[in-house]
Every structure is written in structure tokens, then in C-alpha cells.
Design a protein around this motif. Structure first.
Motif, PDB file in Angstrom:
ATOM      1  N   PHE A  91       3.109  -1.915   3.562  1.00  0.00           N
ATOM      2  CA  PHE A  91       2.986  -0.429   3.317  1.00  0.00           C
ATOM      3  C   PHE A  91       4.561   0.293   2.686  1.00  0.00           C
ATOM      4  CE2 PHE A  91       2.432   0.307   7.575  1.00  0.00           C
ATOM      5  CZ  PHE A  91       3.607   0.934   8.066  1.00  0.00           C
ATOM      6  N   HIS A 123       0.245  -9.339   7.770  1.00  0.00           N
ATOM      7  CA  HIS A 123      -0.922  -9.654   6.808  1.00  0.00           C
ATOM      8  C   HIS A 123      -0.874  -7.854   6.256  1.00  0.00           C
ATOM      9  CE1 HIS A 123      -2.359 -12.918   8.489  1.00  0.00           C
ATOM     10  NE2 HIS A 123      -2.275 -13.451   9.144  1.00  0.00           N
ATOM     11  N   ASP A 124       0.013  -7.093   6.160  1.00  0.00           N
ATOM     12  CA  ASP A 124      -0.090  -5.708   5.374  1.00  0.00           C
ATOM     13  C   ASP A 124       1.366  -5.687   5.342  1.00  0.00           C
ATOM     14  OD1 ASP A 124      -1.299  -3.509   4.651  1.00  0.00           O
ATOM     15  OD2 ASP A 124      -0.796  -2.396   6.930  1.00  0.00           O
ATOM     16  N   LYS A 170       4.385  -6.192   7.525  1.00  0.00           N
ATOM     17  CA  LYS A 170       3.562  -7.254   8.343  1.00  0.00           C
ATOM     18  C   LYS A 170       2.459  -8.048   8.325  1.00  0.00           C
ATOM     19  CE  LYS A 170       2.954  -2.622  11.351  1.00  0.00           C
ATOM     20  NZ  LYS A 170       3.145  -2.835  12.742  1.00  0.00           N
ATOM     21  N   ARG A 204       0.716  -1.293  -0.129  1.00  0.00           N
ATOM     22  CA  ARG A 204       0.140   0.437   0.028  1.00  0.00           C
ATOM     23  C   ARG A 204       1.386   1.159  -0.288  1.00  0.00           C
ATOM     24  NH1 ARG A 204      -2.382   1.014   4.540  1.00  0.00           N
ATOM     25  NH2 ARG A 204      -1.313   0.110   5.672  1.00  0.00           N
TER      26      ARG A 204
END
Length: 107
Positions: free
Chosen positions: A85, A82-83, A80, A15
Motif C-alpha cells: 500500500f 501478501h499486501d 508486506k 492499494r
């Protein structure tokens, strides 16, 4: 444009938020490089895990011509479970020390 989703060299979705974009653009030398962040992630030459933050991975691509001479374009990604950015991006003279996670082969 509030959110952009980019892919890295492993196919992970990364992201890039409007807030992070504004942060990066506070550095005047990054204005012309903002649109290259996706290229750095997808076609990186080096990826190094930060020594100071084990969740941060630094992606590097060498740029032969910038306003301030040859530099690496570095994009920092926080990964992380599940993420992931973009935290920031900047031009630099050298690759930071840390665990090399990936390096493009010259063969």
C-alpha cells in the motif's frame, strides 16, 4: 472514492486508501501531483529500499517543472508478504540512500 488499486513496474497491486490520499493532500505542493502517483509506480526511474524501514520501498520519477523547481516525485510503498500500500508521497531534491532495487537504464 475510498480505495484505488494501482500497479507498479513489476505488476504488483498497490492499494491507495482514502485515508492515505487525505494524508498526502495535507501537503499543499502535492495537490497537483496526486494523480501522478500511479505513473510513478508503473513507470518509475528508481526504486530504493528504505534504510529505516525494510518493508518500505521508495519510487522516484524526476519532474523538471514543479512550483518549487525541479524535484523528484517520490511515492513510498509498504510491501508486506501478501499486501502492498501507498504510505505517502512527496517532492524531494534527492534520492534517499538505501539498497537500489531497480533503476531505469538510459540505453
Amino acid at each position: 472514492m475510498s480505495l484505488t488499486v494501482l500497479s507498479d513496474y513489476l505488476g504488483r497491486k498497490i492499494r491507495l486508501t482514502a485515508e492515505r490520499r487525505q494524508h498526502i493532500l495535507q501537503h499543499p505542493d502535492m495537490v497537483e501531483w496526486m494523480n501522478k502517483i500511479g505513473v510513478v509506480l508503473a513507470h518509475t526511474e528508481w526504486v530504493v529500499r528504505s534504510r529505516s524501514d525494510p518493508e518500505s520501498e521508495l519510487y522516484y520519477v524526476w519532474q523538471t517543472q514543479t512550483r518549487v523547481g525541479p524535484k523528484y516525485l517520490c511515492t513510498v510503498v509498504v510491501v508486506k508478504e501478501h499486501d502492498a500500500f501507498v504510505l505517502t508521497a512527496y517532492l524531494t531534491d534527492s534520492i534517499k540512500k538505501g539498497i537500489v532495487l531497480w533503476q531505469r537504464s538510459n540505453t
